[in-house]
Write a protein that holds these residues in place. Structure first.
Motif, PDB file in Angstrom:
ATOM      1  N   GLU A 117     -11.484  10.804  -6.061  1.00 18.36           N
ATOM      2  CA  GLU A 117     -10.397   9.760  -5.119  1.00 18.36           C
ATOM      3  C   GLU A 117      -9.041  10.386  -6.256  1.00 18.36           C
ATOM      4  N   PRO A 118      -7.998  10.644  -5.318  1.00 12.24           N
ATOM      5  CA  PRO A 118      -6.801  10.343  -6.347  1.00 12.24           C
ATOM      6  C   PRO A 118      -5.915   9.798  -6.654  1.00 12.24           C
ATOM      7  N   LEU A 119      -5.553   9.078  -8.583  1.00 13.64           N
ATOM      8  CA  LEU A 119      -5.156   7.855  -8.549  1.00 13.64           C
ATOM      9  C   LEU A 119      -3.633   7.725  -7.989  1.00 13.64           C
ATOM     10  N   TYR A 120      -3.816   6.715  -8.362  1.00 11.00           N
ATOM     11  CA  TYR A 120      -2.208   6.229  -7.863  1.00 11.00           C
ATOM     12  C   TYR A 120      -1.323   7.319  -8.511  1.00 11.00           C
ATOM     13  N   PRO A 121      -0.378   7.985  -8.516  1.00 12.79           N
ATOM     14  CA  PRO A 121       0.687   8.843  -8.520  1.00 12.79           C
ATOM     15  C   PRO A 121       1.740   8.226  -8.661  1.00 12.79           C
TER      16      PRO A 121
ATOM     17  N   ASP B 175       0.738  -1.592   0.197  1.00  7.22           N
ATOM     18  CA  ASP B 175      -0.140  -0.086  -0.085  1.00  7.22           C
ATOM     19  C   ASP B 175       0.672   1.163  -0.089  1.00  7.22           C
TER      20      ASP B 175
ATOM     21  N   GLU C  27     -10.908  17.640  -3.778  1.00  3.87           N
ATOM     22  CA  GLU C  27     -11.607  17.324  -2.429  1.00  3.87           C
ATOM     23  C   GLU C  27     -12.334  18.212  -2.131  1.00  3.87           C
TER      24      GLU C  27
ATOM     25  N   GLN D 106       4.071   5.508 -11.728  1.00  2.00           N
ATOM     26  CA  GLN D 106       4.257   4.457 -12.824  1.00  2.00           C
ATOM     27  C   GLN D 106       5.617   4.059 -12.414  1.00  2.00           C
TER      28      GLN D 106
ATOM     29  N   CYS E  48      -4.332  18.272  -4.840  1.00  2.15           N
ATOM     30  CA  CYS E  48      -5.982  16.477  -4.746  1.00  2.15           C
ATOM     31  C   CYS E  48      -6.442  17.590  -3.462  1.00  2.15           C
TER      32      CYS E  48
END
Length: 90
Positions: A73-77, A36, A66, A79, A62
């Motif tokens: 809901e922020p995406l996973y930053p 996580d 909000e 890559q 973010c």
């Protein structure tokens, strides 16, 4: 880490197992990518303050999003772009 305190070569491929990008702006080394909260550090040639500045900017954007949309809901930053091959002993 970066210029003044580079990540030791022994940690590349062991502690840090993948290459990647944070928000598409900071090249990073990533460890424990399936957790996580993976460990992350800017690559050796990147100034140390750059990751901090981009992280602050990401959190600021973010926070505004909000406020405008409570269901945001922020995406996973992070890559992941490749795996770091473990170094072989000489």
């Amino acid at each position: 880490m970066s210029w003044l305190d580079p990540i030791p070569a022994e940690d590349l491929g062991t502690r840090f197992t993948h290459y990647g990008w944070f928000v598409g702006l900071v090249p990073v080394y990533i460890g424990d990518p399936h957790q996580d909260a993976p460990i992350m550090a800017e690559r050796n040639w990147v100034p140390g303050w750059w990751l901090g500045a981009v992280t602050w900017l990401f959190h600021a954007v973010c926070s505004v999003a909000e406020q405008l949309d409570p269901e945001f809901e922020p995406l996973y930053p992070i890559q992941i772009t490749g795996r770091i091959a473990p170094r072989r002993a000489p």
